[in-house]
Structures are given as structure tokens and as C-alpha cells.
Design a protein around this motif. Sequence first.
Motif, PDB file in Angstrom:
ATOM      1  N   SER A 177       0.832  -1.239   0.075  1.00  0.00           N
ATOM      2  CA  SER A 177      -0.124  -0.176   0.027  1.00  0.00           C
ATOM      3  C   SER A 177       0.769   1.244  -0.129  1.00  0.00           C
ATOM      4  CB  SER A 177      -0.883   0.126   1.118  1.00  0.00           C
ATOM      5  OG  SER A 177      -0.451   0.120   2.313  1.00  0.00           O
ATOM      6  N   ARG A 178       2.242   1.033   0.380  1.00  0.00           N
ATOM      7  CA  ARG A 178       3.077   2.266   0.381  1.00  0.00           C
ATOM      8  C   ARG A 178       3.180   2.772  -0.913  1.00  0.00           C
ATOM      9  NH1 ARG A 178       8.042   0.802   4.508  1.00  0.00           N
ATOM     10  NH2 ARG A 178       6.823   0.247   6.102  1.00  0.00           N
ATOM     11  N   CYS A 179       3.127   1.901  -1.977  1.00  0.00           N
ATOM     12  CA  CYS A 179       3.466   2.249  -3.584  1.00  0.00           C
ATOM     13  C   CYS A 179       2.163   2.960  -4.167  1.00  0.00           C
ATOM     14  CB  CYS A 179       3.888   1.176  -4.269  1.00  0.00           C
ATOM     15  SG  CYS A 179       4.586   1.618  -5.884  1.00  0.00           S
ATOM     16  N   GLU A 180       2.269   4.170  -4.212  1.00  0.00           N
ATOM     17  CA  GLU A 180       1.074   4.857  -4.829  1.00  0.00           C
ATOM     18  C   GLU A 180       1.369   5.602  -5.957  1.00  0.00           C
ATOM     19  OE1 GLU A 180      -0.278   7.693  -1.602  1.00  0.00           O
ATOM     20  OE2 GLU A 180      -1.190   6.118  -0.605  1.00  0.00           O
ATOM     21  N   GLY A 181       2.464   5.502  -6.529  1.00  0.00           N
ATOM     22  CA  GLY A 181       2.835   6.081  -7.777  1.00  0.00           C
ATOM     23  C   GLY A 181       3.658   4.947  -8.491  1.00  0.00           C
ATOM     24  N   ALA A 182       4.435   5.260  -9.307  1.00  0.00           N
ATOM     25  CA  ALA A 182       5.243   4.305 -10.139  1.00  0.00           C
ATOM     26  C   ALA A 182       6.097   3.450  -9.409  1.00  0.00           C
ATOM     27  CB  ALA A 182       5.930   5.099 -11.400  1.00  0.00           C
ATOM     28  N   SER A 183       6.638   3.988  -8.418  1.00  0.00           N
ATOM     29  CA  SER A 183       7.593   3.242  -7.643  1.00  0.00           C
ATOM     30  C   SER A 183       7.676   3.930  -6.122  1.00  0.00           C
ATOM     31  CB  SER A 183       9.099   3.287  -8.335  1.00  0.00           C
ATOM     32  OG  SER A 183       9.647   4.616  -8.271  1.00  0.00           O
ATOM     33  N   TYR A 184       8.424   3.164  -5.121  1.00  0.00           N
ATOM     34  CA  TYR A 184       8.367   3.538  -3.888  1.00  0.00           C
ATOM     35  C   TYR A 184       9.692   2.830  -3.077  1.00  0.00           C
ATOM     36  CZ  TYR A 184       7.693   4.422   1.109  1.00  0.00           C
ATOM     37  OH  TYR A 184       7.899   4.616   2.619  1.00  0.00           O
ATOM     38  N   PRO A 185      10.722   3.647  -2.966  1.00  0.00           N
ATOM     39  CA  PRO A 185      11.984   3.140  -2.390  1.00  0.00           C
ATOM     40  C   PRO A 185      11.754   2.946  -0.796  1.00  0.00           C
ATOM     41  CG  PRO A 185      12.513   5.550  -2.634  1.00  0.00           C
ATOM     42  CD  PRO A 185      11.041   5.313  -3.391  1.00  0.00           C
ATOM     43  N   VAL A 186      12.117   1.829  -0.518  1.00  0.00           N
ATOM     44  CA  VAL A 186      12.023   1.599   1.369  1.00  0.00           C
ATOM     45  C   VAL A 186      13.291   1.898   1.688  1.00  0.00           C
ATOM     46  CG1 VAL A 186      11.480  -0.258   2.850  1.00  0.00           C
ATOM     47  CG2 VAL A 186      10.584  -0.558   0.568  1.00  0.00           C
ATOM     48  N   THR A 187      13.146   2.661   2.562  1.00  0.00           N
ATOM     49  CA  THR A 187      14.289   3.331   3.096  1.00  0.00           C
ATOM     50  C   THR A 187      14.633   3.067   4.661  1.00  0.00           C
ATOM     51  OG1 THR A 187      13.489   5.490   3.479  1.00  0.00           O
ATOM     52  CG2 THR A 187      14.648   5.124   1.507  1.00  0.00           C
ATOM     53  N   ASP A 188      13.425   2.484   5.146  1.00  0.00           N
ATOM     54  CA  ASP A 188      13.530   2.043   6.712  1.00  0.00           C
ATOM     55  C   ASP A 188      13.733   0.514   6.936  1.00  0.00           C
ATOM     56  OD1 ASP A 188      11.084   1.150   6.053  1.00  0.00           O
ATOM     57  OD2 ASP A 188       9.796   2.134   7.265  1.00  0.00           O
ATOM     58  N   GLN A 189      13.806  -0.138   8.149  1.00  0.00           N
ATOM     59  CA  GLN A 189      13.982  -1.121   8.510  1.00  0.00           C
ATOM     60  C   GLN A 189      12.791  -2.106   8.508  1.00  0.00           C
ATOM     61  OE1 GLN A 189      17.188  -2.343   8.613  1.00  0.00           O
ATOM     62  NE2 GLN A 189      18.143  -0.226   8.589  1.00  0.00           N
ATOM     63  N   THR A 190      12.080  -2.149   7.108  1.00  0.00           N
ATOM     64  CA  THR A 190      11.057  -2.841   7.259  1.00  0.00           C
ATOM     65  C   THR A 190      11.258  -4.505   6.868  1.00  0.00           C
ATOM     66  OG1 THR A 190       9.573  -1.050   6.343  1.00  0.00           O
ATOM     67  CG2 THR A 190       8.732  -3.304   5.677  1.00  0.00           C
ATOM     68  N   VAL A 191      10.691  -5.299   7.670  1.00  0.00           N
ATOM     69  CA  VAL A 191      10.959  -6.783   7.459  1.00  0.00           C
ATOM     70  C   VAL A 191       9.257  -7.237   7.140  1.00  0.00           C
ATOM     71  CG1 VAL A 191      11.716  -8.706   8.728  1.00  0.00           C
ATOM     72  CG2 VAL A 191      12.716  -6.654   8.881  1.00  0.00           C
ATOM     73  N   ILE A 192       9.384  -8.293   6.026  1.00  0.00           N
ATOM     74  CA  ILE A 192       8.016  -9.128   5.954  1.00  0.00           C
ATOM     75  C   ILE A 192       8.646 -10.397   6.015  1.00  0.00           C
ATOM     76  CG2 ILE A 192       6.980  -7.144   4.694  1.00  0.00           C
ATOM     77  CD1 ILE A 192       7.705  -8.650   2.211  1.00  0.00           C
ATOM     78  N   ARG A 193       7.447 -11.304   6.201  1.00  0.00           N
ATOM     79  CA  ARG A 193       7.794 -12.686   6.169  1.00  0.00           C
ATOM     80  C   ARG A 193       6.529 -13.174   5.283  1.00  0.00           C
ATOM     81  NH1 ARG A 193      10.281 -16.047  10.906  1.00  0.00           N
ATOM     82  NH2 ARG A 193      11.613 -14.588  11.684  1.00  0.00           N
ATOM     83  N   GLY A 194       6.779 -14.272   4.605  1.00  0.00           N
ATOM     84  CA  GLY A 194       5.937 -15.041   3.874  1.00  0.00           C
ATOM     85  C   GLY A 194       6.214 -16.414   3.356  1.00  0.00           C
ATOM     86  N   ILE A 195       5.139 -17.469   3.034  1.00  0.00           N
ATOM     87  CA  ILE A 195       5.517 -18.641   2.422  1.00  0.00           C
ATOM     88  C   ILE A 195       5.813 -18.619   1.058  1.00  0.00           C
ATOM     89  CG2 ILE A 195       4.468 -21.006   2.251  1.00  0.00           C
ATOM     90  CD1 ILE A 195       5.170 -20.041   5.057  1.00  0.00           C
ATOM     91  N   VAL A 196       6.782 -18.980   0.661  1.00  0.00           N
ATOM     92  CA  VAL A 196       7.163 -19.239  -0.801  1.00  0.00           C
ATOM     93  C   VAL A 196       5.977 -19.999  -1.685  1.00  0.00           C
ATOM     94  CG1 VAL A 196       8.657 -20.011  -2.487  1.00  0.00           C
ATOM     95  CG2 VAL A 196       9.794 -18.933  -0.598  1.00  0.00           C
ATOM     96  N   THR A 197       5.427 -19.458  -2.562  1.00  0.00           N
ATOM     97  CA  THR A 197       4.303 -20.248  -3.132  1.00  0.00           C
ATOM     98  C   THR A 197       4.845 -20.173  -4.825  1.00  0.00           C
ATOM     99  OG1 THR A 197       2.972 -18.200  -3.473  1.00  0.00           O
ATOM    100  CG2 THR A 197       2.381 -19.448  -1.487  1.00  0.00           C
ATOM    101  N   GLY A 198       5.657 -19.385  -5.154  1.00  0.00           N
ATOM    102  CA  GLY A 198       6.173 -19.487  -6.717  1.00  0.00           C
ATOM    103  C   GLY A 198       7.518 -19.415  -6.719  1.00  0.00           C
ATOM    104  N   ASN A 199       8.198 -20.217  -7.494  1.00  0.00           N
ATOM    105  CA  ASN A 199       9.733 -20.011  -7.717  1.00  0.00           C
ATOM    106  C   ASN A 199       9.899 -20.644  -9.153  1.00  0.00           C
ATOM    107  OD1 ASN A 199       9.802 -22.882  -7.584  1.00  0.00           O
ATOM    108  ND2 ASN A 199      10.698 -23.012  -5.424  1.00  0.00           N
TER     109      ASN A 199
END
Length: 266
Positions: free
Chosen positions: A46-68
Motif C-alpha cells: 500500500s506504500r506504493c501509490e505511484g510508479a515506484s516507492y523506495p523502502v528506506t526504513d528497516q521494514t521486514v516482512i515474512r511469507g511462505i514461498v508459493t512460486g519459484n
Amino acid sequence: MKPTARRCKAWLLTALLLAGCDRATTLEFGEAEQPRPTCTIARLKSRCEGASYPVTDQTVIRGIVTGNNRYGEFYNQLVIEDASGGLAIAAEYDAAENAYPLGEELVVYCNGLTLYDYGGKIELGKAADGNLCIPRDEADKHLRLSGLPAARITARPVRIGELTPADVDTYVRIDGVRFAQRAAWCDFDPETGRYVTTERTLADADGNTLAVRTLGGCLYAGEPLPEGNGSLCGIIGYFNGSFSLRITGIETSFVTPPATPATAYP
């Protein structure tokens, strides 16, 4: 206690507290001490409201790999999913090594990466010199397996006519469908001697259709499409207003339930 002794004791206590604060605020951890996610996949996107959004803070996400790219299905790309939604990650990695197996939990350190809008679909990558993929020599910095036991991936049932943006990049199962064509997964180009990325049409009993997009470099590109009625599992894609399906883990993707009603399909 003498004043000098009290001052020494106070100085020692202060020093210990400061040392403790230094250790607590230093980002040092091993594989078994990886930080918890700081936000969900949906919130990050949801942070990306335009063409791009650089992440500059210590954001960490986790997720299960469903496609490789184990079967050549997601070249230079991974797909992960948490309870809030799914996310495609552009990354260079060696599929032969199966570095990010299906069902494993992936920890993504987003600082230094970029969210970008690709035809209306938010993806995560590395914006550098026009190459959106996380370079192979930086992959370990941003992508790490949590080390937890692999999860059994369960596809969520959906209907073609009810797909929404929230379904994009999530692992789903579509029941009661058939392919409108009798062909191979991919078309063959005689000039190059190679199979090319191809879209086939999936249809349900209500007349709804969905494009199934298969990369020409996948291991089963020349194999015939499944015949009859059944269920197809894969990752929901999206580009410029149109949904699609990307197969993941072809070995278990299509089944033909014996109770499927024999209805007329388009």
C-alpha cells in the motif's frame, strides 16, 4: 557508605546500563534469531501509490514461498504470501539449487529495495540501472529462509468471475474448469527452435474465462494441456486490467475430480 564508594557504584551501574542499551539496539542476530515482521505484505504494498516507492526504513516482512523457478515457471522471480496477501519479488537466483523451495518461509529485509507498479501490480525489486532484479550477490542480504519447517501449501478456492485485486499474487485453486484449446502449454517457434511464452484460455461452466500464462522456458512447455474438467492451481497475475493465472509446481497442479458435473462449456 562513603561518598567516594557511592560515586563508584553509581558510575558502574550507569556503565552497565549503557552497555546493555548498546547490545539491545544493535542489529545482530543469527539464523535462529531473525527479527519478527514489522508489517504485513498488504501494508507494504500500500506504500506504493505511484510508479515506484523506495523502502528506506528497516521494514521486514515474512511469507511462505508459493512460486519459484524450480520448474522454469517464474524466471528471476519469487512469489511469497502471508495472511494479508501475496507479493512478487524480482530476484536473480539459481533455480537448480532450489534456493527458495516452495512451502518454506522467507524473511525479506526490504531496506534498500524498491516497490514498483508493473501494469497495476505492485512488485518488489532493486531499482538500479533499469534492472529491477535483486542481484545474485545481494540476495543473501535481503532474502533469508527462516529455518522453520516447510509448510504444506494449501490453495484457496476462488471463482473466475469473482477475482479482485486482493487475489493478485496469491495461491488459488479454481474448480470446475477446462481448457478451451487442445494444444501444448506453449507454442513452438520453428525459426528459433524454442517454445515461446503463451497464454491459453481456461473456461468455467458460467462462461467466464481466464488466461493461463506459461513461460516458454518452463520444463513442460511442450507437454499437452490437461483434458476434461477439473481443478487448476496457481498464482493469480494481473496486467493492465486483466487477471491471469501462472501455474506453480506443475506436478500437482491439475486433477479431475470424479464428481465434476458434465455441463456444457463454451
